[in-house]
Design a protein around this motif. Structure first.
Motif, PDB file in Angstrom:
ATOM      1  N   VAL A 163       0.873  -1.171   0.000  1.00 38.01           N
ATOM      2  CA  VAL A 163       0.000   0.000   0.000  1.00 38.01           C
ATOM      3  C   VAL A 163       0.911   1.222   0.000  1.00 38.01           C
ATOM      4  O   VAL A 163       2.090   1.112   0.333  1.00 38.01           O
ATOM      5  CB  VAL A 163      -0.923  -0.008   1.245  1.00 38.01           C
ATOM      6  N   ASN A 183       1.078   5.619   0.847  1.00 42.86           N
ATOM      7  CA  ASN A 183       0.447   6.834   1.365  1.00 42.86           C
ATOM      8  C   ASN A 183       0.704   7.958   0.364  1.00 42.86           C
ATOM      9  O   ASN A 183       1.815   8.488   0.275  1.00 42.86           O
ATOM     10  CB  ASN A 183       1.022   7.191   2.744  1.00 42.86           C
ATOM     11  N   GLU A 243       2.584  11.215   1.046  1.00 39.89           N
ATOM     12  CA  GLU A 243       4.054  11.294   0.965  1.00 39.89           C
ATOM     13  C   GLU A 243       4.467  12.038  -0.306  1.00 39.89           C
ATOM     14  O   GLU A 243       5.360  12.891  -0.288  1.00 39.89           O
ATOM     15  CB  GLU A 243       4.680   9.898   0.967  1.00 39.89           C
ATOM     16  N   LYS A 278       6.236  15.704  -0.359  1.00 42.06           N
ATOM     17  CA  LYS A 278       7.563  15.775  -0.986  1.00 42.06           C
ATOM     18  C   LYS A 278       7.582  16.844  -2.073  1.00 42.06           C
ATOM     19  O   LYS A 278       8.496  17.679  -2.140  1.00 42.06           O
ATOM     20  CB  LYS A 278       7.945  14.416  -1.571  1.00 42.06           C
ATOM     21  N   LEU A 301       4.484  14.791   7.767  1.00 40.29           N
ATOM     22  CA  LEU A 301       3.600  13.636   7.509  1.00 40.29           C
ATOM     23  C   LEU A 301       2.871  13.222   8.778  1.00 40.29           C
ATOM     24  O   LEU A 301       1.720  12.782   8.720  1.00 40.29           O
ATOM     25  CB  LEU A 301       4.407  12.475   6.930  1.00 40.29           C
ATOM     26  N   LEU A 309      -0.334  15.200   9.271  1.00 35.11           N
ATOM     27  CA  LEU A 309      -1.337  15.178   8.214  1.00 35.11           C
ATOM     28  C   LEU A 309      -2.058  13.839   8.150  1.00 35.11           C
ATOM     29  O   LEU A 309      -1.471  12.793   8.416  1.00 35.11           O
ATOM     30  CB  LEU A 309      -0.655  15.468   6.865  1.00 35.11           C
ATOM     31  N   LYS A 310      -3.342  13.894   7.751  1.00 35.32           N
ATOM     32  CA  LYS A 310      -4.130  12.661   7.652  1.00 35.32           C
ATOM     33  C   LYS A 310      -3.576  11.797   6.515  1.00 35.32           C
ATOM     34  O   LYS A 310      -3.390  12.297   5.405  1.00 35.32           O
ATOM     35  CB  LYS A 310      -5.602  13.016   7.388  1.00 35.32           C
ATOM     36  N   PRO A 311      -3.272  10.517   6.798  1.00 40.58           N
ATOM     37  CA  PRO A 311      -2.729   9.675   5.726  1.00 40.58           C
ATOM     38  C   PRO A 311      -3.775   9.365   4.653  1.00 40.58           C
ATOM     39  O   PRO A 311      -4.961   9.391   4.908  1.00 40.58           O
ATOM     40  CB  PRO A 311      -2.308   8.401   6.465  1.00 40.58           C
ATOM     41  N   HIS A 312      -3.289   9.124   3.435  1.00 40.75           N
ATOM     42  CA  HIS A 312      -4.147   8.730   2.301  1.00 40.75           C
ATOM     43  C   HIS A 312      -3.545   7.481   1.668  1.00 40.75           C
ATOM     44  O   HIS A 312      -2.922   7.521   0.608  1.00 40.75           O
ATOM     45  CB  HIS A 312      -4.210   9.852   1.263  1.00 40.75           C
ATOM     46  N   TYR A 313      -3.723   6.350   2.338  1.00 36.65           N
ATOM     47  CA  TYR A 313      -3.171   5.097   1.801  1.00 36.65           C
ATOM     48  C   TYR A 313      -4.078   4.542   0.713  1.00 36.65           C
ATOM     49  O   TYR A 313      -5.294   4.583   0.848  1.00 36.65           O
ATOM     50  CB  TYR A 313      -2.999   4.063   2.914  1.00 36.65           C
ATOM     51  N   VAL A 314      -3.443   4.033  -0.346  1.00 37.40           N
ATOM     52  CA  VAL A 314      -4.193   3.391  -1.428  1.00 37.40           C
ATOM     53  C   VAL A 314      -3.535   2.057  -1.751  1.00 37.40           C
ATOM     54  O   VAL A 314      -2.349   1.851  -1.455  1.00 37.40           O
ATOM     55  CB  VAL A 314      -4.224   4.269  -2.700  1.00 37.40           C
ATOM     56  N   ARG A 315      -4.308   1.183  -2.351  1.00 40.01           N
ATOM     57  CA  ARG A 315      -3.794  -0.154  -2.630  1.00 40.01           C
ATOM     58  C   ARG A 315      -3.170  -0.218  -4.028  1.00 40.01           C
ATOM     59  O   ARG A 315      -2.211  -0.910  -4.257  1.00 40.01           O
ATOM     60  CB  ARG A 315      -4.936  -1.178  -2.529  1.00 40.01           C
ATOM     61  N   ALA A 339      -4.910  -0.900   3.987  1.00 40.25           N
ATOM     62  CA  ALA A 339      -4.886   0.531   3.601  1.00 40.25           C
ATOM     63  C   ALA A 339      -5.915   1.320   4.415  1.00 40.25           C
ATOM     64  O   ALA A 339      -5.623   2.392   4.961  1.00 40.25           O
ATOM     65  CB  ALA A 339      -5.162   0.681   2.112  1.00 40.25           C
ATOM     66  N   ASN A 394      -5.417   4.422   7.207  1.00 41.89           N
ATOM     67  CA  ASN A 394      -6.055   5.742   7.054  1.00 41.89           C
ATOM     68  C   ASN A 394      -6.826   6.145   8.298  1.00 41.89           C
ATOM     69  O   ASN A 394      -7.202   7.307   8.448  1.00 41.89           O
ATOM     70  CB  ASN A 394      -6.965   5.733   5.828  1.00 41.89           C
ATOM     71  N   TYR A 433       5.766   8.555  11.386  1.00 42.84           N
ATOM     72  CA  TYR A 433       6.905   8.573  10.462  1.00 42.84           C
ATOM     73  C   TYR A 433       8.199   8.838  11.218  1.00 42.84           C
ATOM     74  O   TYR A 433       8.237   9.688  12.113  1.00 42.84           O
ATOM     75  CB  TYR A 433       6.703   9.633   9.384  1.00 42.84           C
TER      76      TYR A 433
END
Lengths: 88, 88
Positions: free
Chosen positions: A4, A6, A9, A13, A41, A44-50, B38, B42, B48
């Motif tokens: 997965v 985020n 990131e 960056k 990071l 901030l709210k993470p935005h994980y994707v698969r 994932a 979230n 980190y």
């Protein structure tokens, strides 16, 4: 289990690279830059994707004016902390 | 700029691997598992770190009973969502 990612990131960056020279930091070394990156990071709210398609969608959602302002605020606050307490 | 790592990813992966078989999910395929992974990340505050020593310290802070309970709650909630709306 698949990996997965985020997407936040990438967004942090991008903005950190763009504004690093303008930020009020006491030291511009790579270690301080990485610390600002990690600290931002964590604010901030993470935005994980698969997968790739999810990544494009999530990335688009992080390019709004509001999202960029939120990220820049986190970067600026983190830069102040790292400037005050450098670990290099 | 150096790489950073979200130690929460390791903690969620450890607990997800451990309890995956016991979770009330309608499908146990790898795609659904990655989606739960994932979605769980979230829902959790990122941790980190910039380097190895920071990683050890952060990882220890995520091994408390309270932290594990918070992570398990996020995993269980995510499992319900993925069960209701699978994307495989």
């Amino acid at each position: 289990m698949g990996t997965v990612h985020n997407v936040m990131e990438d967004s942090v960056k991008d903005l950190l690279e763009k504004y690093w020279g303008d930020l009020p930091v006491s030291c511009h070394c790579e270690t301080c830059k990485s610390d600002v990156y990690a600290l931002s990071l964590n604010r901030l709210k993470p935005h994980y994707v698969r997968d790739q398609s999810g990544r494009m969608y999530a990335k688009a959602s992080l390019m709004t004016t509001q999202a960029r302002a939120t990220i820049l605020t986190a970067i600026t606050e983190s830069a102040k902390v790292v400037s005050a307490y450098p670990h290099h």
